[in-house]
Motif scaffolding. Structure first.
Motif, PDB file in Angstrom:
ATOM      1  N   THR A 158       0.839  -1.198   0.000  1.00  0.00           N
ATOM      2  CA  THR A 158       0.000   0.000   0.000  1.00  0.00           C
ATOM      3  C   THR A 158       0.878   1.254   0.000  1.00  0.00           C
ATOM      4  O   THR A 158       0.650   2.196  -0.769  1.00  0.00           O
ATOM      5  CB  THR A 158      -0.928  -0.008   1.238  1.00  0.00           C
ATOM      6  OG1 THR A 158      -1.726  -1.194   1.193  1.00  0.00           O
ATOM      7  CG2 THR A 158      -1.827   1.210   1.260  1.00  0.00           C
ATOM      8  N   HIS A 161       2.592   1.572  -3.409  1.00  0.00           N
ATOM      9  CA  HIS A 161       1.629   1.961  -4.441  1.00  0.00           C
ATOM     10  C   HIS A 161       1.377   3.475  -4.416  1.00  0.00           C
ATOM     11  O   HIS A 161       1.411   4.150  -5.447  1.00  0.00           O
ATOM     12  CB  HIS A 161       0.320   1.205  -4.218  1.00  0.00           C
ATOM     13  CG  HIS A 161      -0.801   1.656  -5.097  1.00  0.00           C
ATOM     14  ND1 HIS A 161      -0.943   1.245  -6.403  1.00  0.00           N
ATOM     15  CD2 HIS A 161      -1.826   2.515  -4.873  1.00  0.00           C
ATOM     16  CE1 HIS A 161      -1.999   1.817  -6.942  1.00  0.00           C
ATOM     17  NE2 HIS A 161      -2.560   2.590  -6.027  1.00  0.00           N
ATOM     18  N   ALA A 182      -5.799   4.937   1.205  1.00  0.00           N
ATOM     19  CA  ALA A 182      -5.453   3.593   0.730  1.00  0.00           C
ATOM     20  C   ALA A 182      -5.327   2.623   1.906  1.00  0.00           C
ATOM     21  O   ALA A 182      -5.771   1.478   1.845  1.00  0.00           O
ATOM     22  CB  ALA A 182      -4.148   3.637  -0.069  1.00  0.00           C
ATOM     23  N   GLU A 185      -8.703   1.579   3.197  1.00  0.00           N
ATOM     24  CA  GLU A 185      -9.352   0.601   2.317  1.00  0.00           C
ATOM     25  C   GLU A 185      -8.745  -0.797   2.520  1.00  0.00           C
ATOM     26  O   GLU A 185      -9.470  -1.789   2.635  1.00  0.00           O
ATOM     27  CB  GLU A 185      -9.162   1.059   0.856  1.00  0.00           C
ATOM     28  CG  GLU A 185     -10.059   0.316  -0.104  1.00  0.00           C
ATOM     29  CD  GLU A 185      -9.732   0.620  -1.570  1.00  0.00           C
ATOM     30  OE1 GLU A 185      -9.176   1.696  -1.874  1.00  0.00           O
ATOM     31  OE2 GLU A 185     -10.027  -0.257  -2.400  1.00  0.00           O
ATOM     32  N   MET A 186      -7.408  -0.842   2.589  1.00  0.00           N
ATOM     33  CA  MET A 186      -6.738  -2.120   2.791  1.00  0.00           C
ATOM     34  C   MET A 186      -7.075  -2.700   4.171  1.00  0.00           C
ATOM     35  O   MET A 186      -7.313  -3.896   4.317  1.00  0.00           O
ATOM     36  CB  MET A 186      -5.218  -1.899   2.629  1.00  0.00           C
ATOM     37  CG  MET A 186      -4.358  -3.131   2.732  1.00  0.00           C
ATOM     38  SD  MET A 186      -3.978  -3.560   4.434  1.00  0.00           S
ATOM     39  CE  MET A 186      -2.895  -2.215   4.921  1.00  0.00           C
TER      40      MET A 186
ATOM     41  N   LEU B 146      -4.549  -0.676  -6.488  1.00  0.00           N
ATOM     42  CA  LEU B 146      -4.092  -0.902  -5.111  1.00  0.00           C
ATOM     43  C   LEU B 146      -4.373  -2.341  -4.688  1.00  0.00           C
ATOM     44  O   LEU B 146      -3.513  -3.019  -4.127  1.00  0.00           O
ATOM     45  CB  LEU B 146      -4.779   0.080  -4.157  1.00  0.00           C
ATOM     46  CG  LEU B 146      -4.578  -0.213  -2.663  1.00  0.00           C
ATOM     47  CD1 LEU B 146      -3.124  -0.053  -2.247  1.00  0.00           C
ATOM     48  CD2 LEU B 146      -5.477   0.694  -1.814  1.00  0.00           C
ATOM     49  N   GLU B 149      -2.000  -4.731  -6.348  1.00  0.00           N
ATOM     50  CA  GLU B 149      -0.655  -4.671  -5.741  1.00  0.00           C
ATOM     51  C   GLU B 149      -0.644  -5.437  -4.418  1.00  0.00           C
ATOM     52  O   GLU B 149       0.284  -6.195  -4.128  1.00  0.00           O
ATOM     53  CB  GLU B 149      -0.246  -3.212  -5.471  1.00  0.00           C
ATOM     54  CG  GLU B 149      -0.085  -2.329  -6.693  1.00  0.00           C
ATOM     55  CD  GLU B 149       1.232  -2.560  -7.422  1.00  0.00           C
ATOM     56  OE1 GLU B 149       2.079  -3.302  -6.883  1.00  0.00           O
ATOM     57  OE2 GLU B 149       1.391  -2.009  -8.526  1.00  0.00           O
ATOM     58  N   VAL B 150      -1.671  -5.202  -3.610  1.00  0.00           N
ATOM     59  CA  VAL B 150      -1.741  -5.866  -2.304  1.00  0.00           C
ATOM     60  C   VAL B 150      -1.920  -7.371  -2.486  1.00  0.00           C
ATOM     61  O   VAL B 150      -1.273  -8.170  -1.800  1.00  0.00           O
ATOM     62  CB  VAL B 150      -2.881  -5.271  -1.449  1.00  0.00           C
ATOM     63  CG1 VAL B 150      -3.135  -6.124  -0.207  1.00  0.00           C
ATOM     64  CG2 VAL B 150      -2.549  -3.838  -1.039  1.00  0.00           C
ATOM     65  N   TRP B 193     -12.602  -8.281  -1.305  1.00  0.00           N
ATOM     66  CA  TRP B 193     -12.074  -6.963  -1.687  1.00  0.00           C
ATOM     67  C   TRP B 193     -11.789  -6.934  -3.193  1.00  0.00           C
ATOM     68  O   TRP B 193     -12.111  -5.963  -3.881  1.00  0.00           O
ATOM     69  CB  TRP B 193     -10.804  -6.675  -0.891  1.00  0.00           C
ATOM     70  CG  TRP B 193     -10.319  -5.264  -0.941  1.00  0.00           C
ATOM     71  CD1 TRP B 193     -11.075  -4.120  -1.060  1.00  0.00           C
ATOM     72  CD2 TRP B 193      -8.953  -4.830  -0.864  1.00  0.00           C
ATOM     73  NE1 TRP B 193     -10.259  -3.017  -1.055  1.00  0.00           N
ATOM     74  CE2 TRP B 193      -8.961  -3.418  -0.928  1.00  0.00           C
ATOM     75  CE3 TRP B 193      -7.738  -5.486  -0.724  1.00  0.00           C
ATOM     76  CZ2 TRP B 193      -7.779  -2.669  -0.867  1.00  0.00           C
ATOM     77  CZ3 TRP B 193      -6.574  -4.739  -0.656  1.00  0.00           C
ATOM     78  CH2 TRP B 193      -6.597  -3.351  -0.732  1.00  0.00           C
ATOM     79  N   ALA B 198     -15.893  -4.682  -0.950  1.00  0.00           N
ATOM     80  CA  ALA B 198     -15.452  -3.812   0.133  1.00  0.00           C
ATOM     81  C   ALA B 198     -14.661  -2.684  -0.510  1.00  0.00           C
ATOM     82  O   ALA B 198     -14.427  -2.702  -1.713  1.00  0.00           O
ATOM     83  CB  ALA B 198     -14.586  -4.572   1.120  1.00  0.00           C
ATOM     84  N   GLY B 199     -14.241  -1.721   0.287  1.00  0.00           N
ATOM     85  CA  GLY B 199     -13.450  -0.640  -0.274  1.00  0.00           C
ATOM     86  C   GLY B 199     -14.343   0.505  -0.707  1.00  0.00           C
ATOM     87  O   GLY B 199     -15.564   0.427  -0.658  1.00  0.00           O
ATOM     88  N   SER B 200     -13.719   1.558  -1.168  1.00  0.00           N
ATOM     89  CA  SER B 200     -14.468   2.800  -1.372  1.00  0.00           C
ATOM     90  C   SER B 200     -14.947   3.009  -2.801  1.00  0.00           C
ATOM     91  O   SER B 200     -15.807   3.830  -3.049  1.00  0.00           O
ATOM     92  CB  SER B 200     -13.588   3.979  -0.948  1.00  0.00           C
ATOM     93  OG  SER B 200     -12.349   3.910  -1.603  1.00  0.00           O
TER      94      SER B 200
END
Lengths: 234, 234
Positions: A158, A161, A182, A185-186, B146, B149-150, B193, B198-200
């Motif tokens: 994160t 990124h 970020a 969110e993670m 993101l 990447e995660v 996710w 989930a997430g924005s």
């Protein structure tokens, strides 16, 4: 007369500038020292090898990150503490956007510098995982090691990124705010797993249950729901 | 007469053995070549530098991983494809436990080799993230970078966690089964996710809603629930 810190930064700045202009391999320590207005032996008082001059702040930053983690206390969630620790690293870059952007340009061209940076990143990630392990009670630690490794990697991913996006944008924009978004969110995605609400291991018996219900709902109905939920997943 | 592959492995084996016995820095290319029964110039036909002889298979493995990802098709979930790709890397280690364990012992002693291995790991991680990006429709890709990447970092962390445990246990035990279990646990945590639950960011408008309800439940009640859910989160 220059302070220690000034000399370090002048050597770094000269190392990056000369390497961008002439190539990292083609740039000598003598040239770097000369451009910074010091003697060759002064360079080696600050840095062991040429690579170190490009990243003069990571050792100090890792020390501050470790100290922060060691003294963070247990009032806040482990993952949020690790997120804040990663913010210390981000601040190191954000504190000098011009250098950060030029260094990014250089590391993209020089594999040896990219490897050096990756090695540094891995030391932060290792410290994050060790901290998450330390916050877990002894009897659950082994069952959560995978989650801690993944969470540490997720925080680093994160961070990288957001940092990379900011560097590509020339170091403009509020990188701290972007990182906060970020990270949130993670965290939303990973927190349930870290809490033991998913995965195959048993969560701890002192886990707290948070119930969100309508104020109009019958308490008996809520009790029923809780009973059904806990017998299923605890 | 030795095949190309035999010579590579003999050089690798000699490089690891001599380095463990005498130190990596103290071991010369001449000594490695001599122990493998070949001339110095033969060493340089296979490897550019001494470090490369310790990790002779990563370039080939990365090629196979990339090829696997390029031809994986779209019938399976992107994350499970990446998990299988990481399994190709794991197989490289698992195919020769004795070498893997000795190399692990050596990399723990020699920072330069650890850095080399980290750089390799980062190439796999990069390929995984690129693949996840490629599987996402153009219009959603930026919103999911993101997460990709995660997720790529999470697969690598899961792989490394299992691999390290296996290496510490002397290369005994069913490392593929352990990896499968760890991957399933990590996937359970991250898949929602990656699915956009989930997430924005806004999930895609063609997202599928899966409703699980009691067969006795009133359809009107179910409709009400769906309406409440979709208006809240879509």
């Amino acid at each position: 007369m220059s302070t220690r810190r000034d000399v370090r930064r002048e050597l770094m700045s000269a190392a990056i500038s000369l390497s961008l202009a002439n190539g990292f391999g083609e740039t000598t320590v003598d040239e770097i020292a000369s451009a910074a207005g010091v003697a060759r032996r002064t360079f080696f008082r600050y840095f062991r090898v040429k690579e170190d001059a490009v990243f003069p702040d990571h050792d100090d930053c890792l020390r501050r990150v470790t100290e922060f983690l060691d003294t963070a206390g247990s009032a806040r969630s482990p993952l949020s503490v690790v997120g804040e620790a990663a913010g210390i690293v981000l601040d190191m870059y954000a504190g000098d956007p011009e250098t950060a952007v030029r260094r990014y340009e250089l590391t993209r061209q020089v594999p040896a510098l990219r490897e050096r940076e990756l090695a540094t990143t891995s030391r932060y990630q290792h410290a994050f995982a060790a901290y998450l392990n330390s916050r877990r009670p002894d009897e659950h630690r082994d069952a959560f090691r995978l989650r801690h490794e993944v969470a540490a990697a997720a925080v680093v991913a994160t961070h990288n990124h957001v940092l990379r996006g900011w560097l590509r944008a020339g170091g403009t924009g509020d990188v701290r705010a972007q990182f906060g978004g970020a990270l949130a969110e993670m965290t939303d995605a990973l927190q349930p797993w870290l809490d033991g609400r998913a995965g195959s291991e048993q969560p701890s018996s002192d886990e707290i249950l948070v119930v969100v219900a309508s104020r109009q709902a019958s308490p008996w109905k809520i009790a029923e729901e809780i009973e059904a939920f806990t017998s299923r997943s605890l």
